[in-house]
Design an enzyme around this catalytic site. Structure first.
Site, PDB file in Angstrom:
ATOM      1  N   CYS A 186      50.556  52.645  11.832  1.00 37.37           N
ATOM      2  CA  CYS A 186      50.847  54.514  11.224  1.00 37.37           C
ATOM      3  C   CYS A 186      49.738  55.253  11.485  1.00 37.37           C
ATOM      4  CB  CYS A 186      50.759  54.009   9.822  1.00 37.37           C
ATOM      5  SG  CYS A 186      51.351  55.130   8.801  1.00 37.37           S
ATOM      6  N   HIS A 224      52.156  49.994   6.818  1.00 34.79           N
ATOM      7  CA  HIS A 224      50.765  49.984   6.244  1.00 34.79           C
ATOM      8  C   HIS A 224      50.787  48.326   5.955  1.00 34.79           C
ATOM      9  CE1 HIS A 224      48.412  53.421   5.790  1.00 34.79           C
ATOM     10  NE2 HIS A 224      49.474  54.007   6.251  1.00 34.79           N
ATOM     11  N   GLU A 244      48.662  46.417   6.194  1.00 35.42           N
ATOM     12  CA  GLU A 244      46.976  45.860   5.364  1.00 35.42           C
ATOM     13  C   GLU A 244      47.167  46.028   4.186  1.00 35.42           C
ATOM     14  OE1 GLU A 244      47.901  48.710   6.497  1.00 35.42           O
ATOM     15  OE2 GLU A 244      46.545  50.319   5.889  1.00 35.42           O
TER      16      GLU A 244
HETATM   17  N1  GLN Z   1      51.127  61.175   8.854  1.00 33.38           N
HETATM   18  C1  GLN Z   1      50.225  60.512   8.874  1.00 33.38           C
HETATM   19  C2  GLN Z   1      49.289  61.375  10.398  1.00 33.38           C
HETATM   20  O1  GLN Z   1      49.677  61.848  11.136  1.00 33.38           O
HETATM   21  C3  GLN Z   1      49.974  59.213   9.332  1.00 33.38           C
HETATM   22  C4  GLN Z   1      49.932  58.468   8.324  1.00 33.38           C
HETATM   23  C5  GLN Z   1      49.212  57.310   7.610  1.00 33.38           C
HETATM   24  O2  GLN Z   1      48.848  56.913   8.408  1.00 33.38           O
HETATM   25  N2  GLN Z   1      49.513  56.219   6.350  1.00 33.38           N
HETATM   26  O3  GLN Z   1      48.102  60.996  11.155  1.00 33.38           O
END
Ligand code: GLN
Length: 198
Positions: free
Chosen positions: A88, A181, A183
């Site tokens: 992410c 995610h 995890e």
């Molecule tokens: N939207 C977040 C960002 O730009 C990432 C979201 C996440 O890691 N769950 O950093």
């Protein structure tokens, strides 16, 4: 001396612990009986053989990477082939290009992908899906939270899983990235896959 040499060859895993979901990654490694240490300083980084960059807020992480003076050392280790798993926000940090980022936001340009932050729209800011992953027999429960979308991939990048038309898990050499995610899925298989490559 036997005790000292016992674990000499064991690879040490680090989790970037500046901000975000690093503790959940540590728990998954713990389930796999692998110790994952927190990386907050250049000295911490020197001690690890592989690194996880967790989800969280990539703009904040970018700032903290600079203030902790970790950005350049990580960039150098990436060039030397450090295995890194970015999830992410961690994927955003590793991308070549960030769309809808902050003007001063840094990325490591370690995998040839363009990612768009928060790309899945308001109503479905967060969603979950079963995805098929190359090399895993059973589907993986993927949790997407304000997830980035991979909007383009270079020719060196291997797509390992899709959600609809989007690539959501990808690899280029030493770099593995997920827009979800792993995890949070109560499933150790992707971390296991990463460890195999370390
Ligand atoms: N939207 C977040 C960002 O730009 C990432 C979201 C996440 O890691 N769950 O950093």
């Amino acid at each position: 001396m036997v005790g000292v040499s016992r674990n000499k060859s064991a690879k040490k895993i680090g989790v970037l612990a500046l901000q975000g979901a690093f503790a959940s990654h540590q728990k998954v490694f713990h389930k796999l009986s692998v110790d994952a240490v927190e990386v907050r300083t250049p000295t911490d980084l020197e001690k690890v053989d592989a690194l996880v960059m967790p989800g969280g807020e990539s703009t904040t992480m970018s700032q903290l990477l600079e203030s902790s003076q970790l950005f350049d050392p990580i960039k150098n280790r990436l060039k030397d082939g450090l295995p890194v798993f970015g999830t992410c926000a961690g994927m955003i940090l590793l991308a070549k290009n960030i769309l809808d980022g902050r003007d001063d936001q840094l990325s490591f340009d370690a995998i040839e992908i363009d990612v768009q932050r928060n790309a899945y729209g308001r109503q479905i800011d967060s969603f979950e899906a079963e995805i098929d992953i190359d090399s895993l027999d059973q589907p993986f429960h993927a949790v997407f939270i304000r997830a980035p979308r991979i909007v383009s991939l270079g020719s060196q990048v291997q797509a390992l899983a899709y959600c609809g038309d989007d690539v959501v898990l990808a690899q280029q050499d030493n770099i593995l990235v997920a827009s979800f995610h792993p995890e949070l899925a109560n499933d150790v298989r992707l971390h296991e896959l990463f460890l195999k490559g370390v």
